[in-house]
Design a protein around this motif. Structure first.
Motif, PDB file in Angstrom:
ATOM      1  N   VAL A 192     -25.060  44.661  13.288  1.00  0.00           N
ATOM      2  CA  VAL A 192     -25.409  44.388  14.681  1.00  0.00           C
ATOM      3  C   VAL A 192     -26.808  44.906  15.006  1.00  0.00           C
ATOM      4  O   VAL A 192     -27.551  44.303  15.765  1.00  0.00           O
ATOM      5  CB  VAL A 192     -24.349  45.004  15.630  1.00  0.00           C
ATOM      6  N   LEU A 193     -27.180  45.998  14.367  1.00  0.00           N
ATOM      7  CA  LEU A 193     -28.480  46.610  14.638  1.00  0.00           C
ATOM      8  C   LEU A 193     -29.660  45.701  14.337  1.00  0.00           C
ATOM      9  O   LEU A 193     -30.573  45.563  15.138  1.00  0.00           O
ATOM     10  CB  LEU A 193     -28.642  47.868  13.791  1.00  0.00           C
ATOM     11  N   GLY A 194     -29.637  45.093  13.185  1.00  0.00           N
ATOM     12  CA  GLY A 194     -30.782  44.273  12.814  1.00  0.00           C
ATOM     13  C   GLY A 194     -30.363  42.843  12.614  1.00  0.00           C
ATOM     14  O   GLY A 194     -29.253  42.556  12.201  1.00  0.00           O
ATOM     15  N   LEU A 254     -22.006  38.271   7.330  1.00  0.00           N
ATOM     16  CA  LEU A 254     -21.643  38.354   8.735  1.00  0.00           C
ATOM     17  C   LEU A 254     -22.645  37.583   9.568  1.00  0.00           C
ATOM     18  O   LEU A 254     -22.299  36.914  10.535  1.00  0.00           O
ATOM     19  CB  LEU A 254     -21.586  39.811   9.181  1.00  0.00           C
ATOM     20  N   LEU A 255     -23.892  37.643   9.160  1.00  0.00           N
ATOM     21  CA  LEU A 255     -24.923  36.901   9.859  1.00  0.00           C
ATOM     22  C   LEU A 255     -24.687  35.396   9.741  1.00  0.00           C
ATOM     23  O   LEU A 255     -24.840  34.655  10.715  1.00  0.00           O
ATOM     24  CB  LEU A 255     -26.284  37.263   9.282  1.00  0.00           C
ATOM     25  N   ALA A 256     -24.307  34.954   8.520  1.00  0.00           N
ATOM     26  CA  ALA A 256     -24.038  33.521   8.332  1.00  0.00           C
ATOM     27  C   ALA A 256     -22.852  33.079   9.197  1.00  0.00           C
ATOM     28  O   ALA A 256     -22.873  32.006   9.800  1.00  0.00           O
ATOM     29  CB  ALA A 256     -23.779  33.212   6.857  1.00  0.00           C
ATOM     30  N   THR A 293     -27.014  35.079  25.704  1.00  0.00           N
ATOM     31  CA  THR A 293     -25.582  34.787  25.553  1.00  0.00           C
ATOM     32  C   THR A 293     -25.280  34.412  24.105  1.00  0.00           C
ATOM     33  O   THR A 293     -24.264  34.805  23.542  1.00  0.00           O
ATOM     34  CB  THR A 293     -25.172  33.621  26.480  1.00  0.00           C
ATOM     35  N   GLU A 294     -26.204  33.650  23.504  1.00  0.00           N
ATOM     36  CA  GLU A 294     -26.008  33.232  22.121  1.00  0.00           C
ATOM     37  C   GLU A 294     -25.932  34.449  21.199  1.00  0.00           C
ATOM     38  O   GLU A 294     -25.090  34.538  20.312  1.00  0.00           O
ATOM     39  CB  GLU A 294     -27.161  32.312  21.694  1.00  0.00           C
ATOM     40  N   LEU A 295     -26.827  35.403  21.448  1.00  0.00           N
ATOM     41  CA  LEU A 295     -26.866  36.622  20.641  1.00  0.00           C
ATOM     42  C   LEU A 295     -25.584  37.434  20.832  1.00  0.00           C
ATOM     43  O   LEU A 295     -25.010  37.960  19.883  1.00  0.00           O
ATOM     44  CB  LEU A 295     -28.087  37.459  21.056  1.00  0.00           C
ATOM     45  N   LEU A 296     -25.135  37.500  22.081  1.00  0.00           N
ATOM     46  CA  LEU A 296     -23.893  38.231  22.378  1.00  0.00           C
ATOM     47  C   LEU A 296     -22.714  37.584  21.654  1.00  0.00           C
ATOM     48  O   LEU A 296     -21.909  38.254  21.001  1.00  0.00           O
ATOM     49  CB  LEU A 296     -23.646  38.255  23.893  1.00  0.00           C
ATOM     50  N   ALA A 297     -22.653  36.242  21.729  1.00  0.00           N
ATOM     51  CA  ALA A 297     -21.565  35.517  21.065  1.00  0.00           C
ATOM     52  C   ALA A 297     -21.575  35.791  19.574  1.00  0.00           C
ATOM     53  O   ALA A 297     -20.528  35.976  18.945  1.00  0.00           O
ATOM     54  CB  ALA A 297     -21.706  34.027  21.327  1.00  0.00           C
ATOM     55  N   SER A 298     -22.774  35.853  18.983  1.00  0.00           N
ATOM     56  CA  SER A 298     -22.848  36.063  17.545  1.00  0.00           C
ATOM     57  C   SER A 298     -22.347  37.461  17.177  1.00  0.00           C
ATOM     58  O   SER A 298     -21.741  37.661  16.140  1.00  0.00           O
ATOM     59  CB  SER A 298     -24.265  35.812  17.042  1.00  0.00           C
ATOM     60  N   ARG A 299     -22.574  38.431  18.055  1.00  0.00           N
ATOM     61  CA  ARG A 299     -22.105  39.787  17.764  1.00  0.00           C
ATOM     62  C   ARG A 299     -20.589  39.911  17.904  1.00  0.00           C
ATOM     63  O   ARG A 299     -19.941  40.598  17.113  1.00  0.00           O
ATOM     64  CB  ARG A 299     -22.834  40.797  18.645  1.00  0.00           C
ATOM     65  N   ILE A 300     -20.054  39.208  18.889  1.00  0.00           N
ATOM     66  CA  ILE A 300     -18.591  39.212  19.026  1.00  0.00           C
ATOM     67  C   ILE A 300     -17.966  38.565  17.787  1.00  0.00           C
ATOM     68  O   ILE A 300     -16.989  39.063  17.226  1.00  0.00           O
ATOM     69  CB  ILE A 300     -18.160  38.457  20.316  1.00  0.00           C
ATOM     70  N   ALA A 318     -14.915  38.919  12.657  1.00  0.00           N
ATOM     71  CA  ALA A 318     -14.879  38.664  11.210  1.00  0.00           C
ATOM     72  C   ALA A 318     -14.620  39.950  10.425  1.00  0.00           C
ATOM     73  O   ALA A 318     -13.872  39.955   9.445  1.00  0.00           O
ATOM     74  CB  ALA A 318     -16.188  38.023  10.763  1.00  0.00           C
ATOM     75  N   ILE A 319     -15.222  41.053  10.855  1.00  0.00           N
ATOM     76  CA  ILE A 319     -15.007  42.324  10.159  1.00  0.00           C
ATOM     77  C   ILE A 319     -13.550  42.750  10.261  1.00  0.00           C
ATOM     78  O   ILE A 319     -12.946  43.214   9.292  1.00  0.00           O
ATOM     79  CB  ILE A 319     -15.920  43.433  10.724  1.00  0.00           C
TER      80      ILE A 319
END
Lengths: 88, 590
Positions: B167-169, B415-417, B439-446, B451-452
């Motif tokens: 999530v950091l980078g 996780l990024l993919a 919002t897109e960035l937030l969705a990707s982090r959720i 996934a984890i």
């Protein structure tokens, strides 16, 4: 920059496919043929302390793979120039 | 200094380095987050790709599997390197020319269909999540060992760190940290290998040492063959992994899976030019091959050292085996993780390690009452190797750091993919095109967090050793993504109906075959038939079945495409266009 003629592009593509076919034949021979299909007969030959089939499967094929990619990159880059389709 | 303290220091220092780099280059815009501004030199990109690629499966698991499989382990070596040849020649330059962020974007545009794009996203998520499950197993092994706790505690700790880290980078952080990770992991892998090679053969180069003689003028591999067969195990240099067809398809599945894995393909969008995409694959393979050609030596030598630790004298003599009171420290340490255990079945106070089936009646003659190494987890071999060989503590600490680097870098890349597939391809691309970047960035982090969680659940009940689970992921990528990408470039006639039918049928048959033998959704006990060679179709293992799935995919896509209407004119022009490098958008366009 003018758009290359269709036949010119077709020729470029044909040369590309021919190169890829040749290199992939080598790719197949060192891994699947030497490393798997012919492994037993090749194992009768030794390469230092390695049985030859075993060596292809666990060492040789990987060295060849590396060489294949660099040969491909170099040949394609010069093909691009020859057909004047390279970038800038 | 005590080993545990030293390990904490080394692991901590490497961590500080990665996180420092990640913070320093923290992603600003979504463009950066996905492909690092598309301006990375091919050598640097190759190195980052190698780190991204060489996961817990390559670093922690593979040599351990080779140690026990012998020649049969070759499928991993050839499979996971040979795929780069396919990637370099059949996909990378064209996808770079096409110039989009993600694989589903290519599929969606080339096949002019949102449905095709959604199906590609599903394929990608299935393959990537399976891959992360394999990583979680490796992460659990590494963390449980270096913290000296049980496997589950190690797994949960590792999981938390992976999440914070990913999530950091974004990718940009990841590209530079991955270069650092490559350096750490390759040093950690080769240094113990060099030490052990020197110890056993006097030759410091592992690739040569494996083919060299030992102190008594016998070749190392011959000696290994002899001692394993004496204990009833199969001959090291010829033991096959299933039948020849299985070896063939297993290798093929890993190769085309490599060329179809989204987190590897996405790397080739990050180089400045088409020319660089070609070289980039070559450099990636150079950096990968350094580890992969060392791995067979690590495997063989670990096996030799393990047996020599337990079988201290002639096979069958009463004093030929190690006394339980004398077991070395590394065995005691690993037994706390629950991944190594022994039991004195014949009550002689010593440990016998042999193959019960292979040794047959001889065991009874020796007074042995069964194999007493009740658990030797394959995934511990690489991490335990320097301990088994009595190497200095700093080497052991370094290997732990390398293992963690390998697992972290790949888990983060995957996780990024997954995150970009869900937030960029599904959410922004299909369902909610109007959402802003935040919002897109937030969705990707959720998506990452989710996934984890899934991966950790399966990490506790893994469907195999790390490398085997990862092999399943490759089979899934091979059967679903690779064929449509390749046909998209090489067959102008391939259309959306064909591509969708191909992906669904390829993924479908492969998943069905895997679940049939491994349990539905990998839930233990739900498999339809015992997972062994007698039940497999023509002896093809679930890990090798991706090759069949890919052939089904190709066949269906071809037949359906040619039986339905050809793709529209502008798509045929698009295909013509990606075949020549000129006119590729600059790396910073997006």
């Amino acid at each position: 920059m003018t758009a290359p003629q269709d036949s010119h592009r077709a020729e470029y593509w044909k040369r590309n496919l021919k190169l890829v076919a040749t290199l992939l034949t080598i790719w197949f021979v060192v891994s699947y043929l030497f490393g798997i299909i012919l492994v037993t007969p090749l194992n009768a030959i030794s390469l230092g302390g390695y049985k030859l089939g075993f060596w292809f499967a666990q060492q040789g094929s990987m060295y060849v793979f590396v060489v294949l990619i660099f040969v491909y990159a170099a040949k394609m880059n010069s093909l691009d120039k020859e057909f004047d389709v390279h970038e800038d | 200094m005590e080993l545990k303290t030293l390990t904490f220091i080394v692991v901590g220092a490497t961590f500080a380095l990665y996180i420092g780099i990640a913070i320093w280059s923290r992603a600003k815009s979504t463009g950066d987050f996905y492909v690092a501004g598309k301006g990375i030199h091919p050598v640097a990109n190759g190195m980052a790709t190698a780190a991204d690629w060489m996961s817990a499966a390559s670093f922690i698991s593979m040599a351990g599997l080779i140690a026990f499989l012998g020649y049969g382990g070759s499928v991993f070596l050839m499979g996971w390197t040979g795929g780069y040849v396919l990637l370099a020649m059949l996909l990378a330059p064209y996808l770079r020319k096409f110039g989009k962020f993600t694989v589903p974007e290519f599929v969606g545009d080339r096949y002019y269909s949102q449905t095709a794009r959604i199906v590609a996203v599903i394929c990608l998520i299935v393959a990537s999540v399976t891959y992360v499950i394999g990583q979680m197993r490796g992460i659990g092994v590494a963390f449980s060992r270096f913290m000296e706790v049980d496997f589950a505690t190690g797994l949960f700790t590792g999981m938390g760190i992976v999440f914070i880290y990913a999530v950091l980078g974004g990718m940009k952080g990841i590209t530079y940290t991955q270069i650092a990770q490559y350096c750490v992991l390759i040093t950690a892998y080769t240094i113990p290998a060099i030490f052990i090679s020197l110890n056993l053969t006097g030759n410091p180069i592992p690739q040569l040492a494996l083919g060299s003689t030992m102190g008594d003028d016998t070749f190392l591999l011959d000696k290994l063959d002899l001692i394993v067969t004496d204990l009833g195990f199969r001959e090291y240099s010829t033991a096959s992994n299933g039948n020849m067809l299985n070896m063939f398809l297993y290798t093929f599945s890993l190769m085309i899976g490599t060329a179809g894995l989204p987190h590897v393909i996405i790397r080739f969008f990050t180089v400045p030019k088409v020319k660089d995409a070609r070289y980039s694959a070559g450099w990636a393979l150079v950096f990968i091959a350094i580890l992969y050609t060392t791995a067979p030596a690590v495997g063989a030598m670990a096996r030799l050292n393990l047996i020599n630790t337990i079988q201290t004298g002639p096979v069958g003599s009463p004093e030929g085996n190690i006394q339980i009171s004398d077991v070395p420290d590394w065995m005691t340490r690993w037994s706390t993780t629950g991944l190594l255990s022994w039991e004195d079945k014949n009550g002689d106070g010593r440990i016998q390690y042999y193959d019960e089936k292979g040794l047959g009646d001889k065991a009874a003659e020796y007074g042995w009452a069964g194999n007493e190494m009740t658990k030797v987890d394959r995934d511990i071999m690489v991490l335990a190797n320097p301990e088994i060989a009595n190497l200095p503590n700093w080497v052991i600490a370094l290997v732990a750091a390398g293992g963690i680097a390998a697992a972290l870098s790949t888990a983060a890349g995957l996780l990024l993919a997954i995150a970009s597939a869900i937030s960029h391809d599904l959410l922004k691309g299909v369902f909610r095109p109007d959402i802003d970047e935040k919002t897109e960035l937030l969705a990707s982090r959720i998506a990452m967090a989710f996934a984890i969680g899934v991966a950790a659940y399966f990490g506790l009940n893994p469907p195999g050793f790390a490398a085997q689970v990862v092999a399943l992921a490759f089979g899934l990528a091979a059967s679903s993504i690779f064929p449509v990408l390749m046909m998209g470039i090489f067959d102008k006639r391939a259309n959306s109906t064909g591509a969708i039918a191909g992906m669904l049928s390829g993924l479908g048959v492969t998943l069905l075959y895997i679940f049939w033998f491994k349990g539905w959704f990998f839930i233990p006990g739900t498999n339809m038939a015992p997972n062994n060679a007698d039940n497999w179709l023509l002896g093809i293992s679930p890990e090798a079945f991706g090759a069949i799935g890919a052939m089904v995919n190709f066949g269906v896509a071809y037949v359906v495409s040619h039986a339905t209407t050809p793709p529209p004119e502008h798509i045929q022009h698009l295909v013509e266009d990606i075949r020549v490098p000129r006119g590729a958008g600059t790396a910073t366009d997006h």
